[in-house]
Motif scaffolding. Structure first.
Motif, PDB file in Angstrom:
ATOM      1  N   MET A  16       0.805  -1.236   0.000  1.00  0.00           N
ATOM      2  CA  MET A  16       0.000   0.000   0.000  1.00  0.00           C
ATOM      3  C   MET A  16       0.829   1.274   0.000  1.00  0.00           C
ATOM      4  O   MET A  16       0.323   2.352  -0.302  1.00  0.00           O
ATOM      5  CB  MET A  16      -0.978   0.000   1.176  1.00  0.00           C
ATOM      6  CG  MET A  16      -2.139  -0.957   0.975  1.00  0.00           C
ATOM      7  SD  MET A  16      -3.183  -1.133   2.443  1.00  0.00           S
ATOM      8  CE  MET A  16      -3.869   0.526   2.572  1.00  0.00           C
ATOM      9  N   THR A  17       2.102   1.161   0.329  1.00  0.00           N
ATOM     10  CA  THR A  17       2.947   2.365   0.353  1.00  0.00           C
ATOM     11  C   THR A  17       3.921   2.408  -0.831  1.00  0.00           C
ATOM     12  O   THR A  17       4.920   3.119  -0.799  1.00  0.00           O
ATOM     13  CB  THR A  17       3.770   2.423   1.660  1.00  0.00           C
ATOM     14  OG1 THR A  17       4.622   1.262   1.717  1.00  0.00           O
ATOM     15  CG2 THR A  17       2.861   2.419   2.873  1.00  0.00           C
TER      16      THR A  17
ATOM     17  N   THR B 227       3.764   3.620  -3.893  1.00  0.00           N
ATOM     18  CA  THR B 227       3.903   4.826  -4.730  1.00  0.00           C
ATOM     19  C   THR B 227       3.387   6.090  -4.038  1.00  0.00           C
ATOM     20  O   THR B 227       2.550   6.026  -3.142  1.00  0.00           O
ATOM     21  CB  THR B 227       3.098   4.671  -6.042  1.00  0.00           C
ATOM     22  OG1 THR B 227       1.689   4.683  -5.726  1.00  0.00           O
ATOM     23  CG2 THR B 227       3.433   3.376  -6.754  1.00  0.00           C
TER      24      THR B 227
ATOM     25  N   HIS C  65      -0.333   6.417  -4.095  1.00  0.00           N
ATOM     26  CA  HIS C  65      -1.067   5.789  -2.997  1.00  0.00           C
ATOM     27  C   HIS C  65      -1.076   6.685  -1.766  1.00  0.00           C
ATOM     28  O   HIS C  65      -2.094   6.828  -1.085  1.00  0.00           O
ATOM     29  CB  HIS C  65      -0.437   4.438  -2.653  1.00  0.00           C
ATOM     30  CG  HIS C  65      -0.673   3.380  -3.677  1.00  0.00           C
ATOM     31  ND1 HIS C  65      -0.236   2.081  -3.529  1.00  0.00           N
ATOM     32  CD2 HIS C  65      -1.322   3.413  -4.867  1.00  0.00           C
ATOM     33  CE1 HIS C  65      -0.591   1.374  -4.585  1.00  0.00           C
ATOM     34  NE2 HIS C  65      -1.240   2.160  -5.412  1.00  0.00           N
TER      35      HIS C  65
ATOM     36  N   LYS D 276      -3.487   9.425  -2.254  1.00  0.00           N
ATOM     37  CA  LYS D 276      -4.867   8.930  -2.231  1.00  0.00           C
ATOM     38  C   LYS D 276      -5.374   8.768  -0.794  1.00  0.00           C
ATOM     39  O   LYS D 276      -6.496   9.167  -0.466  1.00  0.00           O
ATOM     40  CB  LYS D 276      -4.942   7.586  -2.972  1.00  0.00           C
ATOM     41  CG  LYS D 276      -6.357   7.068  -3.166  1.00  0.00           C
ATOM     42  CD  LYS D 276      -6.376   5.739  -3.926  1.00  0.00           C
ATOM     43  CE  LYS D 276      -6.271   5.914  -5.425  1.00  0.00           C
ATOM     44  NZ  LYS D 276      -6.393   4.610  -6.139  1.00  0.00           N
ATOM     45  N   ILE D 277      -4.520   8.229   0.075  1.00  0.00           N
ATOM     46  CA  ILE D 277      -4.935   8.014   1.471  1.00  0.00           C
ATOM     47  C   ILE D 277      -5.082   9.334   2.216  1.00  0.00           C
ATOM     48  O   ILE D 277      -6.032   9.532   2.972  1.00  0.00           O
ATOM     49  CB  ILE D 277      -3.898   7.126   2.206  1.00  0.00           C
ATOM     50  CG1 ILE D 277      -3.936   5.700   1.663  1.00  0.00           C
ATOM     51  CG2 ILE D 277      -4.172   7.127   3.711  1.00  0.00           C
ATOM     52  CD1 ILE D 277      -5.260   4.979   1.853  1.00  0.00           C
TER      53      ILE D 277
ATOM     54  N   THR E  44      -2.139   1.764   6.644  1.00  0.00           N
ATOM     55  CA  THR E  44      -2.843   0.473   6.719  1.00  0.00           C
ATOM     56  C   THR E  44      -3.724   0.379   7.968  1.00  0.00           C
ATOM     57  O   THR E  44      -4.084  -0.714   8.395  1.00  0.00           O
ATOM     58  CB  THR E  44      -1.826  -0.695   6.749  1.00  0.00           C
ATOM     59  OG1 THR E  44      -1.002  -0.557   7.929  1.00  0.00           O
ATOM     60  CG2 THR E  44      -0.930  -0.677   5.533  1.00  0.00           C
TER      61      THR E  44
ATOM     62  N   HIS F  31      -9.019   2.156   4.269  1.00  0.00           N
ATOM     63  CA  HIS F  31      -7.811   2.503   3.513  1.00  0.00           C
ATOM     64  C   HIS F  31      -7.437   1.373   2.549  1.00  0.00           C
ATOM     65  O   HIS F  31      -7.065   1.617   1.404  1.00  0.00           O
ATOM     66  CB  HIS F  31      -6.650   2.759   4.476  1.00  0.00           C
ATOM     67  CG  HIS F  31      -6.768   4.038   5.224  1.00  0.00           C
ATOM     68  ND1 HIS F  31      -5.811   4.483   6.110  1.00  0.00           N
ATOM     69  CD2 HIS F  31      -7.733   4.993   5.224  1.00  0.00           C
ATOM     70  CE1 HIS F  31      -6.183   5.645   6.617  1.00  0.00           C
ATOM     71  NE2 HIS F  31      -7.342   5.960   6.108  1.00  0.00           N
TER      72      HIS F  31
ATOM     73  N   ILE G 288      -7.187   1.764  -1.632  1.00  0.00           N
ATOM     74  CA  ILE G 288      -6.007   1.505  -2.466  1.00  0.00           C
ATOM     75  C   ILE G 288      -6.284   0.444  -3.527  1.00  0.00           C
ATOM     76  O   ILE G 288      -5.868   0.574  -4.673  1.00  0.00           O
ATOM     77  CB  ILE G 288      -4.808   1.044  -1.586  1.00  0.00           C
ATOM     78  CG1 ILE G 288      -4.325   2.201  -0.711  1.00  0.00           C
ATOM     79  CG2 ILE G 288      -3.670   0.520  -2.461  1.00  0.00           C
ATOM     80  CD1 ILE G 288      -3.787   3.395  -1.480  1.00  0.00           C
ATOM     81  N   TYR G 289      -7.020  -0.599  -3.131  1.00  0.00           N
ATOM     82  CA  TYR G 289      -7.254  -1.699  -4.075  1.00  0.00           C
ATOM     83  C   TYR G 289      -8.575  -1.570  -4.822  1.00  0.00           C
ATOM     84  O   TYR G 289      -9.016  -2.505  -5.498  1.00  0.00           O
ATOM     85  CB  TYR G 289      -7.132  -3.042  -3.350  1.00  0.00           C
ATOM     86  CG  TYR G 289      -5.696  -3.290  -2.901  1.00  0.00           C
ATOM     87  CD1 TYR G 289      -4.700  -3.582  -3.832  1.00  0.00           C
ATOM     88  CD2 TYR G 289      -5.328  -3.163  -1.567  1.00  0.00           C
ATOM     89  CE1 TYR G 289      -3.390  -3.770  -3.445  1.00  0.00           C
ATOM     90  CE2 TYR G 289      -4.010  -3.347  -1.155  1.00  0.00           C
ATOM     91  CZ  TYR G 289      -3.052  -3.647  -2.104  1.00  0.00           C
ATOM     92  OH  TYR G 289      -1.745  -3.820  -1.720  1.00  0.00           O
TER      93      TYR G 289
END
Lengths: 366, 366, 366, 366
Positions: free
Chosen positions: A353-354, A356, A359, A362-363, D354, D359, D363-364
């Motif tokens: 999840m980290t 790029t 990402h 986005k978070i 995470t 979250h 991401i997915y």
């Protein structure tokens, strides 16, 4: 022995001996908000329960799990999830010669050399019951993976010399035979083979295959925490496993580049491979194809035959391992391989999840 | 990609791309007082150098190492040891279609999906040159192991279908043939096989076997950092490796308990095993016997044949991988497998030092 | 929240919420052969028990520990030691406004923002009861340290404005007053101060000092895991601690080099320092002198006064924290600071064992 | 000394001695796609360069950084970023008595005891030059933080007894005086004080304050990797730092709950605090307010005065530290404190990604 921990973000820390008060695991790093109940975990534990077929020990083990922390009103809170499974059989009965003899194929000898002291009751920490903690953690990991559409499934590929070739797979039959093979026909033959070994007070091993579908492309952290590398550690760490391979594995070593390379092709805007010799892993990253791994399980070490060995005094002697033991542990190990695979994928899913800046933005909504 | 670290105490952290300024590794946790020079490391690096036989690429790579820290007056100081190997070939030449096409069998596609940006020059981080850092660290680990009498040796077990059976091993011949096989005879046949594949612009793989002698009993940290588990991760993390097995490995899954168990026996006060199907690992701990592991190496993915693939735009197309490539990377990977085994053993050797209160008292003189 | 682990070799993993089934810790990496019983741990837990003086809450908490694994026949086995302390008060009573209001000084608001879901029962994971796990682990660490002659002791340096100057220390009086101060006289004044605050429904904080004697020279792992750096993390991670200093600490920043440097001198072949402004740490390594650290503890956040705050809907409102709360938590935190110091030292003691080749040879007898 | 690593996801691994070939750091885990050039890092390195004022040593150090990996076409690739700064002064000149004498206030003695061998050239690994690697990593961390609107700024709060009270802060003046104080007036007085100490061949210390704005709520991983706990480790690990505090810190220990609690209030839908005694950290998580920490820096240990000490033979003797040394290192340490804060925040920023299932789904795309 500070090696009872696995995972970097979805981190599991297991503990427990076969005849101590209990077995358990602490799962630290599971995201908050995941629906979780004791029943969800019990389903997995029941799959490794013994006494489910004539090929597994008749010991009466009812392993019921208790959630001690990390769950509130049916959901994970993001705090450590502590799971406890009490051992039923703790009475200090006679463990006979195990205390003073080193069982061939078991960890008795190296454990005694390493730690000097050893909990000899039923194998202690190196008992198969240790896997209860792995399976409990695997249940949580599987629920997490399901949230993003990832499914993991393991089954028995072979028992001794009886193997199910891929073209004869019937996944629906896996739960129809007590050996968890994708072929009732092969399972029947394997069953007779096991019976014959039992008559000779011998045992056998087999191969477990595990597949995962729905993996996003790019799971795995080069160069040491590659997808296949961590899966190899996770699966090889299971007692009795002596080999691990991904995709064509050892067969690939005898193939050629022109045959082993999987050509890419594009269809309706999505990229995939025409074949999957790689088993879903390229350069240590998931490639979007089905993940395929196999584990080689050695024959049960505890056999009723008299074997040569040495005692704790260093004297040559003989041993006859008493008690009921599985003539083959493969069927019960199926859920363990599936669980370790799920735990590995869950950790890599979170670690990815980290990857790029995109990402990160986005978070944090930037 | 925070996965470029391996080891808990003897910890290595590698970095570098094939066509960037250089490749390197930081070794943190090596005990102070170990004699170490650049020459000691160079010996290992030279073993993976290309152009040593007609079966390896002719690229002129002279990889010379520089020690940047951690060594003073010929000895390690206990501080991080930083090693640097400059890349010779950095000119921004034309990488042709690699930049826009996904090479079958390579990490191009999943890397691009995971990181969006990709250093496409010669494979970048997923190039075989990444192993330079592993070998440099392996050289240091081997010197540390030698201090306590542990030796590690790897060689080519098979090339494509040509395998050397154990009974025909001649260790002395390993360095007599350019394939590093323990049999000049099999090496000759394998050589002809490779030549024929080169003519067809094809490639092949093989098996590498690695043995370690002199291990104290008890190395390994159950339950996840077992000896065999960490070795599996270490070796599977090497590019092109698709399978790992310990001792009889996959063959054990088709054996029986009575045949697979290794009986213990005592002689002159020392305990050993009558056979070694376990490959030196019981319950994930070294058992005093020779450690034996095998790695399955897939055929070189870079072949001159035209293959189907997809470009970065997602369009179906064809690719012909240019440049000189090894028809088989097995010979050059031998020292890499040996190095990763040495690094794993060095870390477990140090981790085992805190196993008992007796050890603690011995160090602190209480 | 994968941050519930501390230590590299002597690794502790804690879990548990204040009103869940229980609180616990898994200690992985404790050497085998250490005598350990539940009574040894209970002694430490009892020191943090509330209701021991009129200055601590009257809640009836009987925290009894159960050893679930890692101990056999009275000694540690080298396997993970799992400890469980059941919570007494689990009934789902009315937690009143805590569920919907953010208590000033508490973690309610950031926890809700981070995890969305929050176990609001008595603070959940951020409750002071979390420290039970730290103290249980500290008991084991202290026993390990004692094996090599290291002792750790903490006490109350100050309560609000009432400080005990070093020249007035009477260590014997620490256990004679309920505030654990090395001066009954100052403790008496501080007691009156606390009583006056209780009348005003207010609270106060204080300073805890911890000293360790018998440390071998050289404990600490530069550059990030220095002795003082890890102690700072360990102590600052305790709820309510807002500052940490070593030796003269902040006072040193106003001193001069000529006054602050501690001259070395040699006597009967042993080297020591004429003064100890450094507090036993030079360059992040223990220097053989007494280790001295101080922790600043903020006033109890839970006060009966009405305070301004915001509710979970984001509306401005008021809150009056109900229930019995310690007007000062310093006395109960003394054993927590001592425990975290012991855990940190135990880990560094084990990590230091691999510092030199000499140590490696000594353990492996080469 | 396997302690040269910091961070779990944004992981830095530093190496290098003051008079070896160079100093460097490997940053593993930085997200791909971050614009990065050597100039970006050089800006930070130049801030710690000596010889910028009459209060810092005149040694001519030009520390220019080279990016060895992890960056392609101006952006990070997600692979390890290796940075190298060559040491200018490597000639094996006479280090006089440093080799055989233990300098008071320095790590010479414990280093020699721990590692037996010691690189005595200019302090070796425990030299202030080690911080070059921290600052280089801090530059990258700061760029990452800026991507989500987080800014970090450090400055000199006090020099010896000269402190700038918060109400007199003029942030614009920080770069206007060579002591980096937020008050030119106090800086002038402090400058005179330093001059007088130089005349007496003495030195002084001071306090560095660091603030961070724009932090999202919830950074920090309870219970051991809390925001304040990791910051304490990060800052205390800097040589010469003897104390760390967050918000009111030690002053809070003398306050009361009614004064120390920060009331929450809501305005235009956003929640904040009426005061910030907590310094931006509640329960170990960022609370949305400005993060405030202070570090106490001891006086420079290297003073030209003759001091009592012991030599490596264990004999009592005297030492006069030769060479040019900063009479106060605080100004040069400002950027180091800022860098360690940035590295800590960058790691926690990534770890927080995470925290929830929400979250993961984001991401997915599920």
């Amino acid at each position: 022995m500070s090696g009872s921990e696995f995972g970097k973000i979805f981190r599991i820390s297991t503990w427990g001996e076969s005849h101590g008060p209990g077995i358990g695991v602490v799962v630290d790093g599971c995201p908050a908000g995941l629906p979780l109940s004791e029943a969800d975990i019990q389903v997995f534990l029941d799959r490794r329960k013994p006494g489910q077929s004539k090929y597994t020990t008749k010991r009466n083990e009812t392993d019921s799990v208790e959630i001690l922390s990390g769950v509130f009103e049916g959901k994970t809170t993001g705090t450590p999830i502590s799971l406890l499974v009490r051992n039923q059989d703790q009475r200090s009965r006679d463990y006979g010669n195990i205390a003073t003899l080193f069982r061939p194929g078991h960890a008795d000898y190296p454990f005694t050399e390493k730690y000097v002291i050893r909990d000899y009751r039923g194998g202690g920490r190196s008992s198969g019951r240790e896997t209860i903690a792995r399976v409990a953690a695997g249940a949580i990991a599987s629920l997490l993976l399901k949230e993003v559409g990832i499914t993991v499934k393991a089954y028995t590929k072979s028992i001794g010399p009886y193997t199910v070739p891929e073209e004869e797979y019937h996944y629906s039959e896996i739960t129809e035979n007590s050996l968890y093979m994708p072929s009732n026909e092969t399972a029947a033959k394997a069953g007779e083979y096991i019976s014959s070994l039992m008559a000779e007070r011998d045992s056998c091993g087999g191969m477990i295959e595990c597949i995962a579908d729905g993996l996003p492309v790019g799971l795995g952290e080069p160069v040491f925490d590659k997808l296949d590398a961590l899966l190899a550690q996770a699966v090889m760490s299971i007692g009795a496993v002596k080999g691990v391979e991904i995709g064509d594995g050892f067969a690939a070593s005898a193939s050629t580049g022109s045959r082993n390379n999987d050509p890419f092709f594009s269809e309706n805007g999505s990229i995939s491979k025409k074949s999957n010799h790689a088993g879903g892993s390229l350069g240590g990253l998931s490639d979007g194809s089905r993940l395929i791994l196999r584990a080689a399980v050695k024959p049960t070490s505890s056999i009723a035959r008299t074997q040569q060995t040495v005692n704790t005094k260093g004297e040559n002697t003989e041993i006859t391992v008493l008690g009921r033991h599985d003539p083959v542990i493969v069927p019960r190990a199926v859920v363990v391989v599936e669980s370790m695979t799920a735990v590995t994928l869950a950790d890599l899913l979170l670690r990815n999840m980290t990857a790029t800046i995109g990402h990160v933005r986005k978070i944090y909504g930037k």
